[in-house]
Design a protein around this motif. Structure first.
Motif, PDB file in Angstrom:
ATOM      1  N   LEU A  77      25.415  44.884  36.781  1.00 26.13           N
ATOM      2  CA  LEU A  77      26.003  46.216  36.732  1.00 26.13           C
ATOM      3  C   LEU A  77      27.158  46.283  35.739  1.00 26.13           C
ATOM      4  N   TYR A  78      27.916  45.215  35.640  1.00 30.75           N
ATOM      5  CA  TYR A  78      29.129  45.238  34.827  1.00 30.75           C
ATOM      6  C   TYR A  78      28.856  44.987  33.352  1.00 30.75           C
ATOM      7  N   SER A  79      27.592  44.747  33.008  1.00 28.94           N
ATOM      8  CA  SER A  79      27.223  44.612  31.595  1.00 28.94           C
ATOM      9  C   SER A  79      26.363  45.774  31.128  1.00 28.94           C
ATOM     10  N   VAL A  80      26.266  46.824  31.951  1.00 31.44           N
ATOM     11  CA  VAL A  80      25.401  47.946  31.615  1.00 31.44           C
ATOM     12  C   VAL A  80      25.899  48.687  30.378  1.00 31.44           C
ATOM     13  N   GLY A  81      27.170  48.574  30.078  1.00 25.25           N
ATOM     14  CA  GLY A  81      27.706  49.242  28.900  1.00 25.25           C
ATOM     15  C   GLY A  81      27.508  48.478  27.609  1.00 25.25           C
ATOM     16  N   LYS A  82      26.923  47.299  27.674  1.00 27.78           N
ATOM     17  CA  LYS A  82      26.681  46.504  26.482  1.00 27.78           C
ATOM     18  C   LYS A  82      25.347  46.903  25.864  1.00 27.78           C
ATOM     19  N   PHE A  83      25.393  47.488  24.700  1.00 26.12           N
ATOM     20  CA  PHE A  83      24.211  48.083  24.084  1.00 26.12           C
ATOM     21  C   PHE A  83      23.124  47.044  23.820  1.00 26.12           C
ATOM     22  N   TRP A  84      23.508  45.858  23.375  1.00 28.95           N
ATOM     23  CA  TRP A  84      22.530  44.857  22.967  1.00 28.95           C
ATOM     24  C   TRP A  84      22.130  43.908  24.094  1.00 28.95           C
ATOM     25  N   LEU A  85      22.847  43.924  25.211  1.00 25.34           N
ATOM     26  CA  LEU A  85      22.599  42.952  26.262  1.00 25.34           C
ATOM     27  C   LEU A  85      21.816  43.517  27.446  1.00 25.34           C
ATOM     28  N   SER A  86      21.963  44.795  27.724  1.00 21.78           N
ATOM     29  CA  SER A  86      21.340  45.368  28.911  1.00 21.78           C
ATOM     30  C   SER A  86      19.905  45.820  28.622  1.00 21.78           C
ATOM     31  N   PRO A  87      18.934  45.414  29.447  1.00 24.27           N
ATOM     32  CA  PRO A  87      17.539  45.856  29.262  1.00 24.27           C
ATOM     33  C   PRO A  87      17.275  47.249  29.828  1.00 24.27           C
ATOM     34  N   VAL A  88      18.301  47.907  30.323  1.00 23.23           N
ATOM     35  CA  VAL A  88      18.105  49.227  30.927  1.00 23.23           C
ATOM     36  C   VAL A  88      17.550  50.208  29.906  1.00 23.23           C
ATOM     37  N   LEU A  89      18.062  50.169  28.680  1.00 24.71           N
ATOM     38  CA  LEU A  89      17.598  51.100  27.656  1.00 24.71           C
ATOM     39  C   LEU A  89      16.109  50.899  27.375  1.00 24.71           C
ATOM     40  N   ILE A  90      15.688  49.648  27.269  1.00 23.02           N
ATOM     41  CA  ILE A  90      14.277  49.353  27.022  1.00 23.02           C
ATOM     42  C   ILE A  90      13.421  49.828  28.193  1.00 23.02           C
ATOM     43  N   THR A  91      13.915  49.619  29.414  1.00 25.31           N
ATOM     44  CA  THR A  91      13.167  50.051  30.602  1.00 25.31           C
ATOM     45  C   THR A  91      12.972  51.561  30.607  1.00 25.31           C
ATOM     46  N   LEU A  92      14.017  52.285  30.283  1.00 24.29           N
ATOM     47  CA  LEU A  92      13.934  53.745  30.282  1.00 24.29           C
ATOM     48  C   LEU A  92      13.005  54.255  29.180  1.00 24.29           C
ATOM     49  N   ILE A  93      13.067  53.628  28.015  1.00 23.58           N
ATOM     50  CA  ILE A  93      12.172  54.024  26.924  1.00 23.58           C
ATOM     51  C   ILE A  93      10.718  53.768  27.315  1.00 23.58           C
ATOM     52  N   CYS A  94      10.437  52.585  27.856  1.00 26.20           N
ATOM     53  CA  CYS A  94       9.073  52.259  28.291  1.00 26.20           C
ATOM     54  C   CYS A  94       8.604  53.208  29.384  1.00 26.20           C
ATOM     55  N   ASN A  95       9.520  53.633  30.241  1.00 27.85           N
ATOM     56  CA  ASN A  95       9.180  54.576  31.300  1.00 27.85           C
ATOM     57  C   ASN A  95       8.706  55.903  30.718  1.00 27.85           C
ATOM     58  N   GLU A  96       9.436  56.420  29.734  1.00 29.19           N
ATOM     59  CA  GLU A  96       9.048  57.693  29.118  1.00 29.19           C
ATOM     60  C   GLU A  96       7.758  57.553  28.312  1.00 29.19           C
ATOM     61  N   LEU A  97       7.598  56.430  27.618  1.00 27.41           N
ATOM     62  CA  LEU A  97       6.355  56.198  26.884  1.00 27.41           C
ATOM     63  C   LEU A  97       5.165  56.117  27.839  1.00 27.41           C
ATOM     64  N   GLY A  98       5.366  55.467  28.983  1.00 24.89           N
ATOM     65  CA  GLY A  98       4.301  55.373  29.978  1.00 24.89           C
ATOM     66  C   GLY A  98       3.906  56.730  30.520  1.00 24.89           C
ATOM     67  N   LYS A  99       4.877  57.590  30.780  1.00 21.67           N
ATOM     68  CA  LYS A  99       4.589  58.937  31.270  1.00 21.67           C
ATOM     69  C   LYS A  99       3.771  59.722  30.246  1.00 21.67           C
ATOM     70  N   TYR A 100       4.183  59.623  28.988  1.00 22.06           N
ATOM     71  CA  TYR A 100       3.473  60.366  27.941  1.00 22.06           C
ATOM     72  C   TYR A 100       2.050  59.827  27.765  1.00 22.06           C
ATOM     73  N   PHE A 101       1.886  58.509  27.849  1.00 22.92           N
ATOM     74  CA  PHE A 101       0.562  57.905  27.734  1.00 22.92           C
ATOM     75  C   PHE A 101      -0.351  58.379  28.865  1.00 22.92           C
ATOM     76  N   LEU A 102       0.169  58.429  30.079  1.00 23.68           N
ATOM     77  CA  LEU A 102      -0.629  58.914  31.210  1.00 23.68           C
ATOM     78  C   LEU A 102      -1.033  60.366  31.014  1.00 23.68           C
ATOM     79  N   TYR A 103      -0.125  61.163  30.490  1.00 25.67           N
ATOM     80  CA  TYR A 103      -0.452  62.560  30.206  1.00 25.67           C
ATOM     81  C   TYR A 103      -1.590  62.655  29.194  1.00 25.67           C
ATOM     82  N   LEU A 104      -1.498  61.854  28.112  1.00 25.36           N
ATOM     83  CA  LEU A 104      -2.530  61.897  27.080  1.00 25.36           C
ATOM     84  C   LEU A 104      -3.886  61.478  27.627  1.00 25.36           C
ATOM     85  N   VAL A 105      -3.904  60.451  28.444  1.00 26.38           N
ATOM     86  CA  VAL A 105      -5.157  59.890  28.940  1.00 26.38           C
ATOM     87  C   VAL A 105      -5.781  60.753  30.034  1.00 26.38           C
ATOM     88  N   LEU A 106      -4.950  61.259  30.948  1.00 29.05           N
ATOM     89  CA  LEU A 106      -5.483  61.898  32.154  1.00 29.05           C
ATOM     90  C   LEU A 106      -5.510  63.420  32.109  1.00 29.05           C
TER      91      LEU A 106
END
Length: 244
Positions: free
Chosen positions: A43-72
């Motif tokens: 939690l205390y490293s969430v503000g570190k742009f290069w260290l926290s995987p939260v940004l990648i998780t959120l991006i993958c989440n939105e990409l996954g939603k869009y992919f499901l929309y396209l497919v289904l």
């Protein structure tokens, strides 16, 4: 007339199915991010742009939603009534590169805007640059990225200014509306997180931008839950509504 009523019922059913599916995916993505932050001192490293995987998780989440929309859910009817799917696939490479460049410019612009707003509202100007960039990135991913990916740069700006779509499908409208309400929740949550910062509780999690990022994630989830609740209740009570 009977055919139109049947088509309307099918469209309405797909509308609800899309909302339920994308809401569940969103909640899973945010849940993974929160679970990661709850483990150890992440939690205390969430503000570190290069260290926290939260940004990648959120991006993958939105990409996954869009992919499901396209497919289904996406059919040959597109957001532009004058353009079918075959015509879209035949777009020249130059045009696609231009659209990609516009997309990157739009994301960069709002990243800058959010960073400026954070500084205007009290974020340190001469320090915590990485923390401000991380918060701006989280807000951009939760608010602009889904709409820009779904509507394109021009369509995203049009929707932000007019809240109208050149759409021929209730499913498309449902996607954009879910993204809009979730984005509003994320912004409200990020702003609400600032309330705990000046309190003299001397807690580690009060340090900027931890409460703002957590607030954005929770507000985003709350927006999804509100849209999901309204859709499910409206299946039983068609006149029921509590969202704009």
């Amino acid at each position: 007339m009977a055919g139109k009523r049947q088509e309307s019922r099918i469209s309405s059913s797909e509308d609800v199915e899309l909302t339920v599916l994308l809401s569940i995916v969103s909640l899973i993505g945010v849940g993974i991010s929160v679970a990661y932050l709850s483990y150890g001192d992440n939690l205390y490293s969430v503000g570190k742009f290069w260290l926290s995987p939260v940004l990648i998780t959120l991006i993958c989440n939105e990409l996954g939603k869009y992919f499901l929309y396209l497919v289904l859910f996406r059919n040959e009817k597109t957001l532009n009534p004058r353009e079918n799917l075959v015509q879209r696939k035949r777009r020249p490479l130059k045009h696609r590169l231009g659209e990609g460049l516009k997309f990157c410019i739009l994301i960069g612009f709002f990243l800058t805007v959010y960073a400026f707003v954070c500084i205007t509202l009290g974020a340190p100007v001469l320090e915590n640059h990485e923390e401000t960039l991380t918060l701006a990135a989280v807000l951009t991913i939760l608010t602009i990225f889904p709409l820009a990916m779904f509507l394109g740069a021009h369509g995203c700006l049009q929707y932000l200014w007019t809240e109208s779509l050149d759409s021929v499908s209730n499913v498309d409208v449902a996607y954009a509306r879910l993204a809009k309400i979730a984005a509003a929740g994320a912004l409200f949550g990020a702003w609400s997180g600032s309330i705990v910062a000046p309190l003299d509780w001397d807690r580690r999690w009060q340090v900027y931008p931890i409460p703002n990022i957590i607030g954005a994630l929770l507000g985003y989830s709350l927006g999804d839950l509100c849209v999901l609740s309204q859709k499910l209740i409206s299946k039983i009570m068609p006149s029921f509504t509590f969202l704009p």
